[in-house]
Design an enzyme around this catalytic site. Sequence first.
Site, PDB file in Angstrom:
ATOM      1  N   HIS A   1      -1.214   6.401   2.376  1.00 51.30           N
ATOM      2  CA  HIS A   1      -1.239   5.436   3.468  1.00 51.30           C
ATOM      3  C   HIS A   1      -1.021   6.204   4.775  1.00 51.30           C
ATOM      4  O   HIS A   1      -0.129   7.050   4.862  1.00 51.30           O
ATOM      5  CB  HIS A   1      -0.149   4.380   3.297  1.00 51.30           C
ATOM      6  CG  HIS A   1      -0.318   3.200   4.200  1.00 51.30           C
ATOM      7  ND1 HIS A   1       0.093   3.217   5.514  1.00 51.30           N
ATOM      8  CD2 HIS A   1      -0.880   1.987   4.001  1.00 51.30           C
ATOM      9  CE1 HIS A   1      -0.191   2.047   6.072  1.00 51.30           C
ATOM     10  NE2 HIS A   1      -0.785   1.298   5.180  1.00 51.30           N
TER      11      HIS A   1
ATOM     12  N   CYS B   1       0.794  -1.230   0.000  1.00 51.27           N
ATOM     13  CA  CYS B   1       0.000   0.000   0.000  1.00 51.27           C
ATOM     14  C   CYS B   1       0.826   1.280   0.000  1.00 51.27           C
ATOM     15  O   CYS B   1       0.675   2.126  -0.887  1.00 51.27           O
ATOM     16  CB  CYS B   1      -0.944   0.003   1.203  1.00 51.27           C
ATOM     17  SG  CYS B   1      -2.205  -1.289   1.140  1.00 51.27           S
TER      18      CYS B   1
END
Length: 512
Positions: free
Chosen positions: A126, A72
């Site tokens: 993130h 991510c």
Amino acid sequence: MITARLLLSLMMPVLLEAAAPPRRPNVVMVIFDDLRPVIGAYGDPLASTPYLDNFARGSHIFTRVYSQQSLCAPSRNSLLTGRRPDTLHLYDFYSYWRTFTGNFTTLPQYFKEHGYYTYSCGKVFHPGLSSNNTDDYPLSWSAPAFRPRTEQFMNSPVCPDKEGILRKNLICPVELQTQPYKTLPDIESVAEALRFVGSRSRHSQEPFFLAMGFHKPHINFRFPRQFLSRFHLSQFYNYTEDSLKPPDMPAVAWNPYTDVRARDDFKHSNISFPYGPISPLQAAQIRQGYYASVSYVDDLFGKLIGGLDLDETVVVVLGDHGWSLGEHAEWAKYSNFEVALRVPLIIRTPQFPLAQAKYYHGITELLDVFPTLVDMAGLPKLPKCQSSQELTCGEGKSLYYQLMGLGRADEHVALSQYPRPGMLPTKHPNSDKPKLRNIKIMGYSLRTDIYRYTMWVRFHAQNFSRDWHDVYGEELYDHRLDSGEELNLVPLPQFDDVRQRLRRRLMEMVGS
């Protein structure tokens, strides 16, 4: 003689100016977490995605789009800065590019600096150190990013079992009234995005850039229970024939899906480490849960799109990376395989309206999104990076020419990468998600029109260099005959010329 390619390059500035939108459109970027193309519009017969499918009917659909790393934080920072993980020096979750590498301009920051009001809902950057614990506010956003209050419970025991005990399960269909605040993070984020759009449309002439980040289908698979009933478990037993690691897959290429094993509904299943396998029943349940999660966020996507004026808004829909559903007997992401790297990319724009979907089959990278959106909004063109010292530039290519019906995509390639702490899968350090200080090997993967070639080499985390002579594994797959990347052709002498040619090309792209 002036070639057609040279003539086109000379004419591009004139064509871009002529094609520029008469007024700057609003821009909405929708990011789904861990979404591979399990969408009806991409030809998946098991998918239940009516809202994405309906949206895609009037859109430009790119069918071979690849993330730069199947994790991510690195993937999102690469997407949002337009730079590769090797440029950002981010392969984990624990550094902020502005202080660690360079004060690079982001996609939303570029829009903000050119007159857009920028806003983030949900998971865009993130969270945590990799975005300075602020989602890069105030540099990227005009206001603090919206994070749903229920996000704090994402890794909490909130999944009731048959005895009513709350567990940290992988598969977690729920009744909303049993959940904290009686809702879920993505429901909150869509409500906030719609509130924002409504507030801007009522009293502002300033165009907006809205990034909407869905948490699902990222694990755990927590969604309203009714979405599970759309899928029969029997549909998912024969999803793939793979039950064992392919014999010619290098051990360094394997990801042991440690996050799946750690969940309460799987950790007592005695799944052998590192290669498994998972039982056929559990495999089918994971796939069913993944598809149900996608169906859940598709329903929310429909609510979001219903609140947008598509005649004045550019909308781009994408995933940050893929997710393995038992291919090669692997699960989750954390690899350089097609299923972990390939993502959907759907673009809808009032400038190039379509009566039916138009498909593009050339090789594309998520790096291409930044320069493409800049061109679609009529902003000053994003320069191509010539060195790592430039603060405002991109390493991708604009897809705008293709949307205009110009240019070809069949000559492009995609470059991705994934780190490992050693040759073999390990729990400590976690070979799925190694921290920078533990990275000893880097796998570089080149996707061409026909082949995927991957090379695992010695990596020096202290100075971010690599040793091309210290090779821990090679992989070569021919997608004309082997779209599942099951047969590694490296041991076969008749493919040695192809292997050597792709190896040279990969090394030239990556550098020393």
